[in-house]
Motif scaffolding. Sequence first.
Motif, PDB file in Angstrom:
ATOM      1  N   PRO A  34      11.540  13.541 -17.879  1.00 31.63           N
ATOM      2  CA  PRO A  34      12.295  12.703 -18.531  1.00 31.63           C
ATOM      3  C   PRO A  34      14.024  12.414 -17.895  1.00 31.63           C
ATOM      4  O   PRO A  34      14.292  11.550 -18.281  1.00 31.63           O
ATOM      5  N   GLY A  35      14.259  13.689 -17.055  1.00 33.40           N
ATOM      6  CA  GLY A  35      15.480  13.454 -16.518  1.00 33.40           C
ATOM      7  C   GLY A  35      15.793  12.393 -15.340  1.00 33.40           C
ATOM      8  O   GLY A  35      16.742  11.976 -14.809  1.00 33.40           O
ATOM      9  N   LEU A  36      14.394  12.149 -15.079  1.00 26.42           N
ATOM     10  CA  LEU A  36      14.281  10.963 -14.111  1.00 26.42           C
ATOM     11  C   LEU A  36      14.296   9.613 -14.403  1.00 26.42           C
ATOM     12  O   LEU A  36      14.583   8.732 -13.758  1.00 26.42           O
ATOM     13  N   MET A  37      13.949   9.452 -15.735  1.00 30.90           N
ATOM     14  CA  MET A  37      13.751   8.045 -16.353  1.00 30.90           C
ATOM     15  C   MET A  37      15.198   7.471 -16.165  1.00 30.90           C
ATOM     16  O   MET A  37      16.236   7.829 -16.403  1.00 30.90           O
ATOM     17  N   GLY A  38      15.188   6.159 -15.686  1.00 28.65           N
ATOM     18  CA  GLY A  38      16.168   5.412 -15.694  1.00 28.65           C
ATOM     19  C   GLY A  38      16.931   5.485 -14.306  1.00 28.65           C
ATOM     20  O   GLY A  38      17.912   4.527 -14.123  1.00 28.65           O
ATOM     21  N   THR A  39      16.506   6.445 -13.506  1.00 30.50           N
ATOM     22  CA  THR A  39      17.125   6.554 -12.235  1.00 30.50           C
ATOM     23  C   THR A  39      16.520   5.515 -11.181  1.00 30.50           C
ATOM     24  O   THR A  39      15.752   5.379 -10.904  1.00 30.50           O
ATOM     25  N   PRO A  40      17.732   4.417 -10.989  1.00 34.12           N
ATOM     26  CA  PRO A  40      17.197   3.866  -9.781  1.00 34.12           C
ATOM     27  C   PRO A  40      16.896   4.287  -8.389  1.00 34.12           C
ATOM     28  O   PRO A  40      17.401   5.236  -7.957  1.00 34.12           O
ATOM     29  N   PRO A  41      16.155   3.537  -7.726  1.00 34.59           N
ATOM     30  CA  PRO A  41      15.928   4.031  -6.189  1.00 34.59           C
ATOM     31  C   PRO A  41      17.032   3.654  -5.255  1.00 34.59           C
ATOM     32  O   PRO A  41      17.845   2.753  -5.662  1.00 34.59           O
ATOM     33  N   SER A  42      17.082   4.409  -4.381  1.00 29.03           N
ATOM     34  CA  SER A  42      18.289   4.306  -3.562  1.00 29.03           C
ATOM     35  C   SER A  42      17.897   3.626  -2.377  1.00 29.03           C
ATOM     36  O   SER A  42      17.160   4.046  -1.500  1.00 29.03           O
ATOM     37  N   ARG A  43      18.461   2.301  -2.262  1.00 29.42           N
ATOM     38  CA  ARG A  43      18.194   1.488  -0.902  1.00 29.42           C
ATOM     39  C   ARG A  43      18.778   2.276   0.373  1.00 29.42           C
ATOM     40  O   ARG A  43      18.095   2.353   1.247  1.00 29.42           O
ATOM     41  N   GLU A  44      19.754   2.635   0.104  1.00 32.90           N
ATOM     42  CA  GLU A  44      20.538   3.345   1.292  1.00 32.90           C
ATOM     43  C   GLU A  44      19.705   4.751   1.685  1.00 32.90           C
ATOM     44  O   GLU A  44      19.397   4.951   3.046  1.00 32.90           O
ATOM     45  N   ALA A  45      18.863   5.297   1.100  1.00 31.85           N
ATOM     46  CA  ALA A  45      18.249   6.821   1.420  1.00 31.85           C
ATOM     47  C   ALA A  45      17.025   6.289   2.093  1.00 31.85           C
ATOM     48  O   ALA A  45      16.632   6.731   2.808  1.00 31.85           O
ATOM     49  N   TYR A  46      16.402   5.188   1.247  1.00 28.81           N
ATOM     50  CA  TYR A  46      15.108   4.728   1.987  1.00 28.81           C
ATOM     51  C   TYR A  46      15.475   4.213   3.301  1.00 28.81           C
ATOM     52  O   TYR A  46      14.594   4.365   4.322  1.00 28.81           O
ATOM     53  N   THR A  47      16.449   3.252   3.570  1.00 30.59           N
ATOM     54  CA  THR A  47      16.986   2.898   4.870  1.00 30.59           C
ATOM     55  C   THR A  47      17.168   3.864   5.805  1.00 30.59           C
ATOM     56  O   THR A  47      16.552   3.793   6.943  1.00 30.59           O
ATOM     57  N   ASN A  48      17.814   4.863   5.485  1.00 28.02           N
ATOM     58  CA  ASN A  48      17.940   6.174   6.248  1.00 28.02           C
ATOM     59  C   ASN A  48      16.955   6.590   6.689  1.00 28.02           C
ATOM     60  O   ASN A  48      16.619   7.107   7.967  1.00 28.02           O
ATOM     61  N   MET A  49      16.103   7.012   5.724  1.00 29.13           N
ATOM     62  CA  MET A  49      14.889   7.650   6.112  1.00 29.13           C
ATOM     63  C   MET A  49      13.993   6.767   7.139  1.00 29.13           C
ATOM     64  O   MET A  49      13.214   7.408   7.893  1.00 29.13           O
ATOM     65  N   VAL A  50      13.910   5.575   6.955  1.00 32.91           N
ATOM     66  CA  VAL A  50      13.144   4.873   7.843  1.00 32.91           C
ATOM     67  C   VAL A  50      13.712   4.607   9.115  1.00 32.91           C
ATOM     68  O   VAL A  50      13.018   4.806  10.236  1.00 32.91           O
ATOM     69  N   ASN A  51      14.965   4.381   9.065  1.00 34.02           N
ATOM     70  CA  ASN A  51      15.569   4.509  10.318  1.00 34.02           C
ATOM     71  C   ASN A  51      15.604   5.584  11.298  1.00 34.02           C
ATOM     72  O   ASN A  51      15.567   5.773  12.458  1.00 34.02           O
ATOM     73  N   ALA A  52      15.378   6.908  10.538  1.00 36.52           N
ATOM     74  CA  ALA A  52      15.459   8.243  11.314  1.00 36.52           C
ATOM     75  C   ALA A  52      13.696   8.441  11.601  1.00 36.52           C
ATOM     76  O   ALA A  52      13.471   9.203  12.296  1.00 36.52           O
ATOM     77  N   GLY A  53      13.071   7.406  11.402  1.00 35.88           N
ATOM     78  CA  GLY A  53      11.471   7.613  11.667  1.00 35.88           C
ATOM     79  C   GLY A  53      10.710   8.491  10.987  1.00 35.88           C
ATOM     80  O   GLY A  53       9.591   8.943  10.972  1.00 35.88           O
ATOM     81  N   LEU A  54      11.330   9.063   9.680  1.00 39.46           N
ATOM     82  CA  LEU A  54      10.619   9.764   8.676  1.00 39.46           C
ATOM     83  C   LEU A  54       9.730   9.031   7.715  1.00 39.46           C
ATOM     84  O   LEU A  54       9.000   9.671   7.037  1.00 39.46           O
ATOM     85  N   MET A  55       9.904   7.774   7.445  1.00 42.71           N
ATOM     86  CA  MET A  55       9.330   6.998   6.418  1.00 42.71           C
ATOM     87  C   MET A  55       8.924   5.607   6.802  1.00 42.71           C
ATOM     88  O   MET A  55       9.522   5.112   7.617  1.00 42.71           O
ATOM     89  N   ARG A  56       7.604   5.374   6.435  1.00 42.49           N
ATOM     90  CA  ARG A  56       7.063   4.008   6.672  1.00 42.49           C
ATOM     91  C   ARG A  56       6.634   3.277   5.651  1.00 42.49           C
ATOM     92  O   ARG A  56       5.615   3.839   4.738  1.00 42.49           O
ATOM     93  N   PRO A  57       7.283   2.168   5.223  1.00 47.90           N
ATOM     94  CA  PRO A  57       6.781   1.671   3.802  1.00 47.90           C
ATOM     95  C   PRO A  57       5.834   0.371   4.207  1.00 47.90           C
ATOM     96  O   PRO A  57       5.862  -0.341   5.239  1.00 47.90           O
ATOM     97  N   LEU A  58       4.898   0.350   3.111  1.00 44.86           N
ATOM     98  CA  LEU A  58       3.850  -0.688   3.250  1.00 44.86           C
ATOM     99  C   LEU A  58       4.124  -1.436   1.885  1.00 44.86           C
ATOM    100  O   LEU A  58       4.563  -0.849   0.710  1.00 44.86           O
TER     101      LEU A  58
END
Length: 153
Positions: A34-58
Amino acid sequence: MKPVVRPITVDEAFDSPMFVALCDEYREESARDPGLMGTPPSREAYTNMVNAGLMRPLGVFMDGELVGLCAVLITPVPHFAGRVLASTETLFVAQAHRAGGAGLQLLRAAEALAAEAGASGLYVTAPVGGRLERVLPGMGYRETNRVFFRGQE
């Protein structure tokens, strides 16, 4: 119309008119803390992970509209001699679009992406008691771990 699954950018996901609704439905179905409810995703964190080669979105699209997302983490695991493993950070298709095979297509695309990245396999997380937990064993997945969570209160 048949679902179309393809790699997407972080901006493409976040800028989609469907993104907020997808996140809300995903959170309602998947968040077990319940503590995570309402927490928006972080565009910056996702961008950083993709740029670091750690994540690939589909993304999965119906008639050009984003109806599902998968974020695949690609990580070397030092404990296993640096072998590369992949895992789903997010795997979600809106309820209204599941009947046409969009979820299966998205999962197969994640598997292909993991293989292309040299991963030994793909870990898929599924909410306890959810539909994904029920269908994965029939698709050749076996339960390997149980994840437990305790919030910092």
